[in-house]
Design a protein around this motif. Sequence first.
Motif, PDB file in Angstrom:
ATOM      1  N   SER A 178       7.286   6.028  -0.135  1.00 16.85           N
ATOM      2  CA  SER A 178       8.314   6.513   0.783  1.00 16.85           C
ATOM      3  C   SER A 178       9.346   5.422   1.021  1.00 16.85           C
ATOM      4  O   SER A 178       9.046   4.373   1.584  1.00 16.85           O
ATOM      5  CB  SER A 178       7.672   6.930   2.111  1.00 16.85           C
ATOM      6  OG  SER A 178       8.661   6.931   3.106  1.00 16.85           O
ATOM      7  N   VAL A 215       2.323   1.876  -3.370  1.00 21.95           N
ATOM      8  CA  VAL A 215       1.354   2.367  -4.346  1.00 21.95           C
ATOM      9  C   VAL A 215       1.009   3.828  -4.084  1.00 21.95           C
ATOM     10  O   VAL A 215       0.920   4.632  -5.006  1.00 21.95           O
ATOM     11  CB  VAL A 215       0.079   1.500  -4.306  1.00 21.95           C
ATOM     12  CG1 VAL A 215      -1.013   2.110  -5.178  1.00 21.95           C
ATOM     13  CG2 VAL A 215       0.403   0.091  -4.776  1.00 21.95           C
ATOM     14  N   THR A 216       0.872   4.184  -2.804  1.00 24.81           N
ATOM     15  CA  THR A 216       0.387   5.539  -2.499  1.00 24.81           C
ATOM     16  C   THR A 216       1.519   6.560  -2.388  1.00 24.81           C
ATOM     17  O   THR A 216       1.602   7.491  -3.171  1.00 24.81           O
ATOM     18  CB  THR A 216      -0.434   5.540  -1.196  1.00 24.81           C
ATOM     19  OG1 THR A 216       0.372   4.931  -0.179  1.00 24.81           O
ATOM     20  CG2 THR A 216      -1.716   4.779  -1.364  1.00 24.81           C
ATOM     21  N   SER A 217       2.449   6.364  -1.437  1.00 29.77           N
ATOM     22  CA  SER A 217       3.424   7.441  -1.209  1.00 29.77           C
ATOM     23  C   SER A 217       4.817   7.098  -1.693  1.00 29.77           C
ATOM     24  O   SER A 217       5.636   7.980  -1.888  1.00 29.77           O
ATOM     25  CB  SER A 217       3.479   7.775   0.274  1.00 29.77           C
ATOM     26  OG  SER A 217       4.141   6.727   0.963  1.00 29.77           O
ATOM     27  N   ALA A 276       0.834  -1.213   0.000  1.00 29.53           N
ATOM     28  CA  ALA A 276       0.000   0.000   0.000  1.00 29.53           C
ATOM     29  C   ALA A 276       0.863   1.255   0.000  1.00 29.53           C
ATOM     30  O   ALA A 276       0.592   2.220  -0.727  1.00 29.53           O
ATOM     31  CB  ALA A 276      -0.923  -0.018   1.210  1.00 29.53           C
ATOM     32  N   VAL A 277       1.911   1.253   0.822  1.00 31.30           N
ATOM     33  CA  VAL A 277       2.800   2.417   0.885  1.00 31.30           C
ATOM     34  C   VAL A 277       3.436   2.664  -0.471  1.00 31.30           C
ATOM     35  O   VAL A 277       3.533   3.792  -0.958  1.00 31.30           O
ATOM     36  CB  VAL A 277       3.880   2.202   1.972  1.00 31.30           C
ATOM     37  CG1 VAL A 277       5.011   3.219   1.802  1.00 31.30           C
ATOM     38  CG2 VAL A 277       3.269   2.331   3.345  1.00 31.30           C
ATOM     39  N   ARG A 315      10.849   5.100  -8.569  1.00 30.75           N
ATOM     40  CA  ARG A 315       9.774   5.319  -9.543  1.00 30.75           C
ATOM     41  C   ARG A 315       9.996   4.412 -10.751  1.00 30.75           C
ATOM     42  O   ARG A 315      11.112   3.985 -11.018  1.00 30.75           O
ATOM     43  CB  ARG A 315       9.714   6.801  -9.922  1.00 30.75           C
ATOM     44  CG  ARG A 315      10.920   7.284 -10.596  1.00 30.75           C
ATOM     45  CD  ARG A 315      11.066   8.791 -10.548  1.00 30.75           C
ATOM     46  NE  ARG A 315      12.485   9.087 -10.548  1.00 30.75           N
ATOM     47  CZ  ARG A 315      13.289   8.807 -11.572  1.00 30.75           C
ATOM     48  NH1 ARG A 315      12.800   8.278 -12.664  1.00 30.75           N
ATOM     49  NH2 ARG A 315      14.569   9.072 -11.505  1.00 30.75           N
TER      50      ARG A 315
END
Lengths: 675, 258
Positions: B37, B33-35, B30-31, B256
Motif C-alpha cells: 500500500s 512485502v504483504t500489501s 512488512a507492508v 510493483r
Amino acid sequence: MNRLTQPGWVRGLLSLVFGLALGSQGLAFLQFLATKTYNPFDVGSWVLGSVVAALTFFAGAGGKKVFHLALMRGLGWQFLGTLAGGFLAEFLRALLPDMEPFGKFGFSEPAWVLGAIVGAVSFLAGAGVLTDWFKWAKGESTPEHHHDPDGWEKYFGVSLDHKVIGVQYTFTSLLLLSYGGLFALLFRTELAKSGMQFLDLNVYNTLMGLHGMVMIVSILLGIAGVMNYLVPLLLGAPDMAFPRINAFSFWIAVPAAVLLLSSMALGGFDTGWTGYPPLALRAPVGIQMFYVGVWVAGWSSILGALNLIVSVLRLRAKGMTAFKMPIFVWAAVATSIISLTATQMIGLAFQLVIFQRVVGMPFFDAAKGGNPILFQHLFWFYSHPVVYVFILPGLGIISELLPVFLRKPLFGYKWIAMSSLAIALVGFLVWAHHMFASGMNEYLRVPFMYSTLLVAVPTGVKFFSWVATIWQAKIPRDMPTPLLFVFAGIFVFLLGGLSGPPNATVSTDLHLTDTYFIVGHFHDTMFGGYVFPFFAALYYWFPKVFAKRLDEKLGKIHFWLMTPSFIFLTLGMMKIGLLGMRRRIADYDPALGFDIWHLLLTISAYLVAASVLIFFINVYKTLKNGEPVTGNVWNSRSPEWQVPSPMPAYNYDRPFEVVGEPYDYGVPGSTYVKM
Amino acid sequence: MEHHQNSGNLLRQGVNVFIILAVLTALEFAVAVTSASMLLLVTMAIIKAGLVLWNYMHVSKLGGEDEGHEDDRESYAFKTETNRLGLWLFLLSDAFLFAGLLVTRFNLMGLTRLPLNQTLGLVVTSVLLISSFFMNRAEVQMSQGNKKGFTTNIVITIALGVVFLLGVLGVEWRLAAAEGVIASANAASAAFYMMTGMHAFHVLTGVIFLLIVLRNTGKGLYNEEKHWPVEAATVYWHFIDLVWIFFYPALYLIGRLM
C-alpha cells in the motif's frame, strides 16, 4: 621606445589591439582544429576575443599591480584549473577500455565538463574567497572584518563589505548587459533583411541562446547588486548576516559568466536559452559550458537569497516590525524565497542532461524509457518563477520611489507588501503554461491556465496602489530622471501585463506560442519590471554610493532615446508575431512582407543600445568630474539618506530606531526613523 | 533544552525515538512485502521524518532557543541563532533538489520499482538510522561537556557513514548492475543511480564535516556552551538520514516489480 614612459591609456590601447588579435585568432584557430576551416572573421571568436582584449587592456593600462588583484588571480587560476581538470579526465579515460582520449576542441567532452567545474572552484580558491573557511576548518580563527584597500582597487578584490559587493554585482551585471545587448544587436542586424547576411546558422543560434541566458544572469546579478547595497542600509544593519557567503555569492558568478561565454568557442549550441533535450543531446560541446555556467551561477542566486532572508529576519533595527519594513525589503524577501528553492530544479534539469551526454544515462531518451517532457517540467518550475525574481525588486523600487517624488503616502502599504509574497507563491504553481503546446497531459492545461490568470490579481493590486498614489499628486514640472524611469517602468510593465493573459489562455496561446508576440510580451515585462526600475534605482542611489550625482541632461537624453524606441520595438514585435513571425529563426520568407518591419525593429534596437551607451558615458563623466553631493538629494525619509554620503564602512555610527510609518510623505510631524 | 535535562532522560529519549524508527522501518518492509500500500508507506515515511525533524534535528530551536540576548548582536548565542537559520534555509534549498529527484523517479518509473536486493536495502537503511542514533548521542554528550563520550559516539557515526557509503557504492551498485540495473540501459536505472549517487555525495560531505568537527574537538575548540559547528554537522547528518527515509521506500518498496 621605452614602454614605461608612455601614458596608461596608450599602453592600454596597444594591449587592447594585441588582446583582440590574439583572442580572436586564437579562438579561430581552435575552431580550425575542430572544423578544419579557418575563418579569421568568425563572429564567436571575435566576441570572445573582446573578453581577452578587455583583460589585456586592463593589464596594459594598470601595469603590474593589476595582476595582484583577486579578479586577475582568480581568472588565472580558473585557466589553470580548467587545464588540470581536463587533463585529469583525459588521464582517467586513458585508463578505461574503449575510450578515446581527447577529441574535437582539444579535450574530449567529459574532460571539458570536469575542467569547467575544477576551473570554477580554482577561481574561488585562487581569488581567496575560500581562505577564511579553510582556516576555520583547520581550527584557526580569522578576524571578523577585513580591511579593504582604498580607491578603485577594493572593487577588484575580495571584500566582505556589502556595499562594495553591491557595486561589484552591479558593475558585473552592466558588463553582462552589454554582452547580452551586443549579441542581440548582432542577430538583430542579421534579421534586418530576409536572407542570410553575415552570420552562419550555428553562430546565429548560439548568439540567440546566449543573449537569453547572459541577460538572465545579468538581471540576477543586477537585482543582487541593488539588494546587497540597500537591504542592510534599510534594515539598519552593519552588514549582511553572512559576509563571507555574500562575497562567495558574488565571486562565483564571475567564473560562471566566463563559462557561459566560453560556450561560444566550443562550437556553440543551437537550442536557444531553454536548452531542451532531445535537441540539446545533439548540440556541440558548447552546450555543456552553457549548462555548467548556469549551474554555477545558480549557486550565486541560492546563497545570495539565503543570506538576504536571514539578514531580514535577524538584523532589523529596533522597532522595525514586519509592517514597518520598506516595501523594497518585502520585495527582496519575496524574490529570495523563489531563488532559494526553485533554483535547485533548473540545476537538476541541467545536471540530468549533462549526465546523459557525458555518461550516457538516458533520462530523456524516449527509446529507453526516458521522457523529454520531464526536463521541461523541472526547467519551468524554476524558469517561470524566476521572472518574478527579476521583476519583484523592480516593482519594489517603483513603490519605493513614487512617494518620495510625489510627496504623498504610498497607497495601501500592507496590500502591496503582501502582493509581492502572493506573486511569489502563486508563481510556483503556474509553470506548465509554458508547455501548453508541448504534448504534456491535456487535462493539466486548464488548472495551469487559471493559476496563471490568478497572478494578475496581486499584480493588479500593485498597479492600483501606484495609480492611487499618483492620483491628485503634484507631479514635479521638471521631472527628475529617476521619476521618469519609474513612470516609464509602470507604463511598459502595463504593456507587458496586458499582453500576458492572451498567452495564459490555452485557446489563444496555441496560436501565439513560439511567435514574436511572446518575444514582445516578454521584453515588455522584463524592461517594465526590471530594466526601467533598475535604471531609476541607479540614478536615484548613485549619489549615495559615490557621493556624486549623475548628470541630469545626459540622463534625460538616455531616457527619451530609450523609452520610445523600446516601446516601438516591442509593439512591432507583437504585431509581426500576430501576423505569423516565428521566434528564434535566422531567416524568414520575404513574401511575408516583414522586411520593412524587421528593419525598423533593428533600428530601434540600435537606438536602445545607443541610449545605454549614453548612460555609461554619464557614469564615466560623473565619476571623473562630477560635483560632490553628500546630503539628502531627494529629500527622502529613508534611513540611508539621513546620514552623509558616501556611507562609512559598517554603516551607521549608532543604530537607529523606527518610530513611524515608512511612507507618510506630506503628513505633518511624522518621522520614520530616529537617528 | 537538553542541557537542562539529566543525561538519563536524554538517553531514554534517544533510545525511544530510535526504537520507534526501527519498528516503523520494519513495518514498512512488512507492508511492502504483504500489501504494497503506497498510502501506508508514505504515511510511515512522513511519521519517521517528523520524528527525526523534531527529536534529532530539533527543528523547534528555530523558534528561538532562549530569550534575552536579542540586544547583544555580537554575542555567541545571537550569532548561533542566525547561523542556525542559515543552515535550515540551506537544507530547505537542498530539499528541493531531492524533491526534484523524487519527481524524476516517479515521472520515469511510475508505480513500478527496480529489481534491487531487498536485504541489502534494509541493511544500509538500518546502518544510516543507527548512525543517526549515535550522532544524537554525540551531540548530547557535547552539550553536557563530555568530550570523551562525544568522541566515541562521533567515531561510531563516522564509521557507520563509511559503511553506508561502501554498502551503497561498493556493494549495492555492483549487485544492481548484476540484476540488469545498468545506468546506460534505461531511464529507470539511470534515475536509481542518480538518486543514490546524489545522496551518497551528501553522505560523503557529511562524513568530511564530522571529521573536521572531530579534529577540532581534539584541539579543544568547542565546549558545552559554544559548539555551533557540532550542532551544524549534526543537523546536516540527520538531514541526510531524513532524505534516505523518503528515498528508501521510493526506490525499494513502492510499486510493483518491473
